[in-house]
Design an enzyme around this catalytic site. Structure first.
Site, mmCIF file in Angstrom:
data_model
loop_
_atom_site.group_PDB
_atom_site.id
_atom_site.type_symbol
_atom_site.label_atom_id
_atom_site.label_comp_id
_atom_site.label_asym_id
_atom_site.label_seq_id
_atom_site.Cartn_x
_atom_site.Cartn_y
_atom_site.Cartn_z
ATOM 1 N N ARG A 249 -5.304 2.848 2.552
ATOM 2 C CA ARG A 249 -5.264 2.108 1.288
ATOM 3 C C ARG A 249 -6.581 2.241 0.512
ATOM 4 N NH1 ARG A 249 -1.121 -2.041 2.169
ATOM 5 N NH2 ARG A 249 -1.944 -3.253 0.422
ATOM 6 N N TYR B 1 -7.265 3.104 -3.399
ATOM 7 C CA TYR B 1 -7.080 2.013 -4.353
ATOM 8 C C TYR B 1 -8.166 0.951 -4.180
ATOM 9 C CZ TYR B 1 -4.638 -1.744 -6.896
ATOM 10 O OH TYR B 1 -4.301 -2.744 -7.762
ATOM 11 N N ASP B 2 -8.297 0.442 -2.944
ATOM 12 C CA ASP B 2 -9.259 -0.630 -2.676
ATOM 13 C C ASP B 2 -10.669 -0.249 -3.112
ATOM 14 O OD1 ASP B 2 -6.995 -1.480 -1.416
ATOM 15 O OD2 ASP B 2 -7.845 -1.553 0.602
ATOM 16 N N GLU B 3 -11.106 0.927 -2.652
ATOM 17 C CA GLU B 3 -12.492 1.315 -2.886
ATOM 18 C C GLU B 3 -12.738 1.768 -4.317
ATOM 19 O OE1 GLU B 3 -14.865 0.646 -1.094
ATOM 20 O OE2 GLU B 3 -14.144 0.430 0.941
ATOM 21 N N ASN C 240 11.118 -4.272 -4.729
ATOM 22 C CA ASN C 240 11.836 -3.504 -3.715
ATOM 23 C C ASN C 240 13.056 -4.272 -3.204
ATOM 24 O OD1 ASN C 240 11.573 -0.900 -2.595
ATOM 25 N ND2 ASN C 240 10.975 -1.744 -0.629
ATOM 26 N N ASP D 173 -1.675 -3.267 6.420
ATOM 27 C CA ASP D 173 -1.077 -4.205 5.478
ATOM 28 C C ASP D 173 -1.741 -5.563 5.697
ATOM 29 O OD1 ASP D 173 0.614 -5.191 3.564
ATOM 30 O OD2 ASP D 173 2.330 -5.437 4.903
ATOM 31 N N ARG E 74 -2.813 -13.294 1.821
ATOM 32 C CA ARG E 74 -3.422 -13.134 0.507
ATOM 33 C C ARG E 74 -3.185 -14.419 -0.280
ATOM 34 N NH1 ARG E 74 -6.034 -9.765 0.874
ATOM 35 N NH2 ARG E 74 -5.244 -7.724 0.274
#
Length: 343
Positions: free
Chosen positions: A156, A159-161, A204, A287, A291
């Site tokens: 991931r 995106y994160d970084e 989804n 995952d 959150r």
């Protein structure tokens, strides 16, 4: 590209000239609607390469002030400078950003490096960062001061970084160039105009319930998220980016602090389509287990703002929108498959 929209009247700057990067996307298009309500707006340039954004999201707009440029944000070029730039040009769904990590990094970091050169002196750049900068958090809720637990080499990380790096870039530009910035960290937004093949949980599950009736849950579904309905989130962004007078540059958590397990989301959406079933698949790597935003600062910066649309009502609205769109489609597109752990 100046010739596409012309120069200010008689060479004078008579109103706000704004660039919206990623304006054909889910959130970007909703923000475009709000920008076009502004009486002082002279020009709105929407830059989007339609990787995850769609032309359909802007089809309802008939406003001569808006000009759409089909181009990636990192390659966009113009002699124009802008009073305000809003950078939303990035995929936000794991299946999409995992499918092309280089393009994801270019959109976030490369896009920001390009855009900061297009800001008029005294102008502002606003950036959509993400709760993913907290990684798999060890505390909940997550305040803006929390530095997170992120794997910079994980699946991931593109995106994160790249979001974390873009935050760093903009804050450093503020420190060294006195650039006016606004940075938000968004938490799990859902609602109408999400791609049918977006691949995140709410979209989804709804798409699956309305097609084959089999909702796929990765892992045991106990991972939790805080689901924010798009109208509430856009209300906050509108206030923070331009309506309210605030000197706070960010980061600012924006989302709903009601935490719900993914399996509960699946059960609720399955209940909307009798006969739907839930199928469990291997977990997606890294995952996050939970959150939830700490909104203490958001309530101080944006007094009176709150996520007002209850989750169940928001899902029903989103379900109705998906249903209306899917009835017009000959084939229901599927999202890129997520990277799964081996069984």
């Amino acid at each position: 590209m100046r010739e596409l929209w012309g120069s200010p009247s008689e060479g004078k700057h008579v109103g706000k000239r704004i660039l919206m990067a990623g304006g054909a996307g889910f959130l970007g298009s909703h923000l475009v609607d709000r920008l076009l309500r502004r009486n002082e707006l002279e020009l709105l340039v929407v830059v989007d390469d339609f990787w995850t954004g769609t032309r359909e999201n802007l089809k309802h707009i008939d406003d001569r002030r808006m000009h759409v440029v089909d181009c990636s944000v990192q390659e966009f070029a113009t002699h124009e400078t802008f009073d305000e730039i809003i950078h939303f040009a990035s995929p936000a769904s794991p299946p999409w950003y995992m499918s092309d990590p280089a393009r994801t990094i270019k959109a976030n970091v490369g896009g920001a490096l390009n855009l900061i050169n297009l800001i008029r002196k005294g102008g502002r750049i606003s950036f959509a960062s993400t709760s993913e900068v907290y990684g798999d958090p060890m505390i909940t809720p997550q305040p803006e001061s929390y530095r997170g637990v992120v794997d910079c080499t994980g699946p991931r990380s593109s995106y994160d970084e790249s979001k974390r790096c873009t935050e760093s870039l903009l804050f450093e530009m503020r420190r060294t160039r006195d650039l006016d910035v606004r940075i938000v960290r968004l938490f799990n937004v859902y609602g109408p105009r999400t791609r049918i093949d977006d691949g995140r949980a709410v979209s989804n599950f709804i798409g699956q319930a309305l097609s084959d009736g089999i909702l796929t849950v990765y892992g045991d579904g106990r991972q939790t998220r805080s689901w924010g309905y798009v109208d509430d989130i856009i209300d906050a962004l509108e206030r923070y980016f331009w309506l309210d007078e605030t000197s706070y540059c960010g980061p600012l958590n924006i989302g709903n602090d009601r935490e719900i397990a993914v399996i509960d989301v699946a059960h609720f959406i399955a209940s909307l389509v009798p006969g739907s079933q839930i199928k469990f698949l291997p977990p997606v790597p890294q995952d996050p287990t939970n959150r939830r935003p700490d909104l203490t600062l958001a309530r101080q910066v944006l007094p009176g703002w709150a996520a007002k649309v209850e989750y169940e009502e928001g899902v029903r609205r989103t379900f109705d929108w998906f249903k209306s769109k899917m009835t017009l489609m000959e084939r229901i597109p599927e999202p890129p498959p997520p990277l799964l752990l081996q069984e």
